[in-house]
Design a protein around this motif. Structure first.
Motif, mmCIF file in Angstrom:
data_model
loop_
_atom_site.group_PDB
_atom_site.id
_atom_site.type_symbol
_atom_site.label_atom_id
_atom_site.label_comp_id
_atom_site.label_asym_id
_atom_site.label_seq_id
_atom_site.Cartn_x
_atom_site.Cartn_y
_atom_site.Cartn_z
ATOM 1 N N THR A 112 0.831 -1.203 0.000
ATOM 2 C CA THR A 112 0.000 0.000 0.000
ATOM 3 C C THR A 112 0.865 1.251 0.000
ATOM 4 N N SER A 113 2.022 1.202 0.686
ATOM 5 C CA SER A 113 2.890 2.367 0.686
ATOM 6 C C SER A 113 3.486 2.576 -0.703
ATOM 7 N N VAL A 114 3.776 1.500 -1.397
ATOM 8 C CA VAL A 114 4.277 1.612 -2.760
ATOM 9 C C VAL A 114 3.172 2.190 -3.636
ATOM 10 N N ARG A 115 1.976 1.745 -3.406
ATOM 11 C CA ARG A 115 0.852 2.262 -4.185
ATOM 12 C C ARG A 115 0.582 3.720 -3.837
ATOM 13 N N ARG A 116 0.827 4.109 -2.632
ATOM 14 C CA ARG A 116 0.555 5.480 -2.199
ATOM 15 C C ARG A 116 1.657 6.451 -2.630
ATOM 16 N N SER A 117 2.822 5.956 -2.925
ATOM 17 C CA SER A 117 3.920 6.864 -3.209
ATOM 18 C C SER A 117 3.667 7.760 -4.418
ATOM 19 N N PRO A 118 3.076 7.303 -5.524
ATOM 20 C CA PRO A 118 2.789 8.259 -6.581
ATOM 21 C C PRO A 118 1.803 9.338 -6.122
ATOM 22 N N ALA A 119 0.831 8.955 -5.360
ATOM 23 C CA ALA A 119 -0.104 9.940 -4.829
ATOM 24 C C ALA A 119 0.629 10.856 -3.853
ATOM 25 N N GLY A 120 1.522 10.315 -3.066
ATOM 26 C CA GLY A 120 2.313 11.135 -2.150
ATOM 27 C C GLY A 120 3.185 12.107 -2.917
ATOM 28 N N LEU A 121 3.767 11.661 -4.022
ATOM 29 C CA LEU A 121 4.576 12.524 -4.861
ATOM 30 C C LEU A 121 3.712 13.627 -5.461
ATOM 31 N N LEU A 122 2.526 13.246 -5.912
ATOM 32 C CA LEU A 122 1.601 14.232 -6.464
ATOM 33 C C LEU A 122 1.180 15.233 -5.394
ATOM 34 N N ASP A 123 0.952 14.730 -4.181
ATOM 35 C CA ASP A 123 0.613 15.636 -3.079
ATOM 36 C C ASP A 123 1.761 16.596 -2.783
ATOM 37 N N LYS A 124 2.972 16.082 -2.780
ATOM 38 C CA LYS A 124 4.134 16.940 -2.517
ATOM 39 C C LYS A 124 4.297 17.987 -3.612
ATOM 40 N N LEU A 125 4.086 17.579 -4.863
ATOM 41 C CA LEU A 125 4.181 18.538 -5.959
ATOM 42 C C LEU A 125 3.080 19.596 -5.860
ATOM 43 N N SER A 126 1.886 19.160 -5.481
ATOM 44 C CA SER A 126 0.775 20.101 -5.330
ATOM 45 C C SER A 126 1.061 21.098 -4.212
ATOM 46 N N ILE A 127 1.576 20.611 -3.112
ATOM 47 C CA ILE A 127 1.912 21.489 -1.991
ATOM 48 C C ILE A 127 3.026 22.457 -2.399
ATOM 49 N N GLY A 128 4.019 21.935 -3.108
ATOM 50 C CA GLY A 128 5.102 22.793 -3.577
ATOM 51 C C GLY A 128 4.595 23.867 -4.529
ATOM 52 N N ALA A 129 3.719 23.474 -5.449
ATOM 53 C CA ALA A 129 3.151 24.450 -6.388
ATOM 54 C C ALA A 129 2.311 25.484 -5.643
ATOM 55 N N ALA A 130 1.571 25.044 -4.645
ATOM 56 C CA ALA A 130 0.752 25.970 -3.860
ATOM 57 C C ALA A 130 1.636 26.957 -3.100
ATOM 58 N N ILE A 131 2.731 26.481 -2.567
ATOM 59 C CA ILE A 131 3.660 27.360 -1.850
ATOM 60 C C ILE A 131 4.254 28.398 -2.805
ATOM 61 N N VAL A 132 4.661 27.934 -3.983
ATOM 62 C CA VAL A 132 5.220 28.854 -4.979
ATOM 63 C C VAL A 132 4.164 29.884 -5.382
ATOM 64 N N LEU A 133 2.935 29.439 -5.575
ATOM 65 C CA LEU A 133 1.850 30.339 -5.940
ATOM 66 C C LEU A 133 1.586 31.369 -4.842
ATOM 67 N N VAL A 134 1.555 30.924 -3.606
ATOM 68 C CA VAL A 134 1.323 31.840 -2.486
ATOM 69 C C VAL A 134 2.467 32.847 -2.376
ATOM 70 N N LEU A 135 3.688 32.398 -2.546
ATOM 71 C CA LEU A 135 4.824 33.313 -2.502
ATOM 72 C C LEU A 135 4.765 34.321 -3.643
ATOM 73 N N GLY A 136 4.339 33.862 -4.828
ATOM 74 C CA GLY A 136 4.191 34.774 -5.965
ATOM 75 C C GLY A 136 3.138 35.834 -5.694
ATOM 76 N N VAL A 137 2.008 35.428 -5.137
ATOM 77 C CA VAL A 137 0.953 36.384 -4.804
ATOM 78 C C VAL A 137 1.439 37.351 -3.741
ATOM 79 N N PHE A 138 2.136 36.848 -2.733
ATOM 80 C CA PHE A 138 2.685 37.721 -1.691
ATOM 81 C C PHE A 138 3.658 38.724 -2.290
ATOM 82 N N TRP A 139 4.515 38.262 -3.188
ATOM 83 C CA TRP A 139 5.491 39.141 -3.836
ATOM 84 C C TRP A 139 4.773 40.235 -4.629
ATOM 85 N N MET A 140 3.712 39.846 -5.348
ATOM 86 C CA MET A 140 2.956 40.807 -6.134
ATOM 87 C C MET A 140 2.272 41.833 -5.221
#
Length: 125
Positions: A26-54
């Motif tokens: 199950t952890s092997v099966r969850r890892s792609p979803a975990g990777l997707l979650d990490k990428l989503s969180i990273g993108a959200a952080i970048v987006l929030v920082l961009g909005v803050f900068w603006m």
């Protein structure tokens, strides 16, 4: 008693090994979803920082504009005061009594003699 304890621990290890394999699967099966979650969180952080900068950039622009407005208002009040002083001076210089006094006293001008034109002109008839 020792034999019972060792038997119990051996049995426990056999039962827990399949559970561990299931957890690994199950952890092997969850890892792609975990990777997707990490990428989503990273993108959200970048987006929030961009909005803050603006927003910070816009706040700085607003601050500069407020400073410019304050300077312009100060200049307007200064120029208005100068305008009022100049209007007072113009009113003083335009007074007819002042102009007549300067003409007679400073420039030694005299009144012109009035020329009278008579309406009784004799014609050659």
């Amino acid at each position: 008693m020792l034999a019972v304890k060792s038997n119990y621990s051996a049995e426990r290890q056999r039962v827990s090994q399949p559970q561990r394999q299931q957890n690994r699967d199950t952890s092997v099966r969850r890892s792609p979803a975990g990777l997707l979650d990490k990428l989503s969180i990273g993108a959200a952080i970048v987006l929030v920082l961009g909005v803050f900068w603006m927003l910070a950039g816009n706040a700085a622009k607003v601050n500069v504009m407020n400073h410019s407005v304050a300077q312009l208002q100060s200049q307007v009040s200064t120029v208005s005061a100068q305008d009022a002083a100049l209007n007072t001076q113009v009113d003083e210089l335009e007074r007819p009594s002042r102009i007549l006094s300067l003409a007679l006293n400073k420039y030694h001008m005299k009144h012109a003699n009035a020329v009278h034109i008579s309406t009784n002109v004799k014609t050659g008839k």
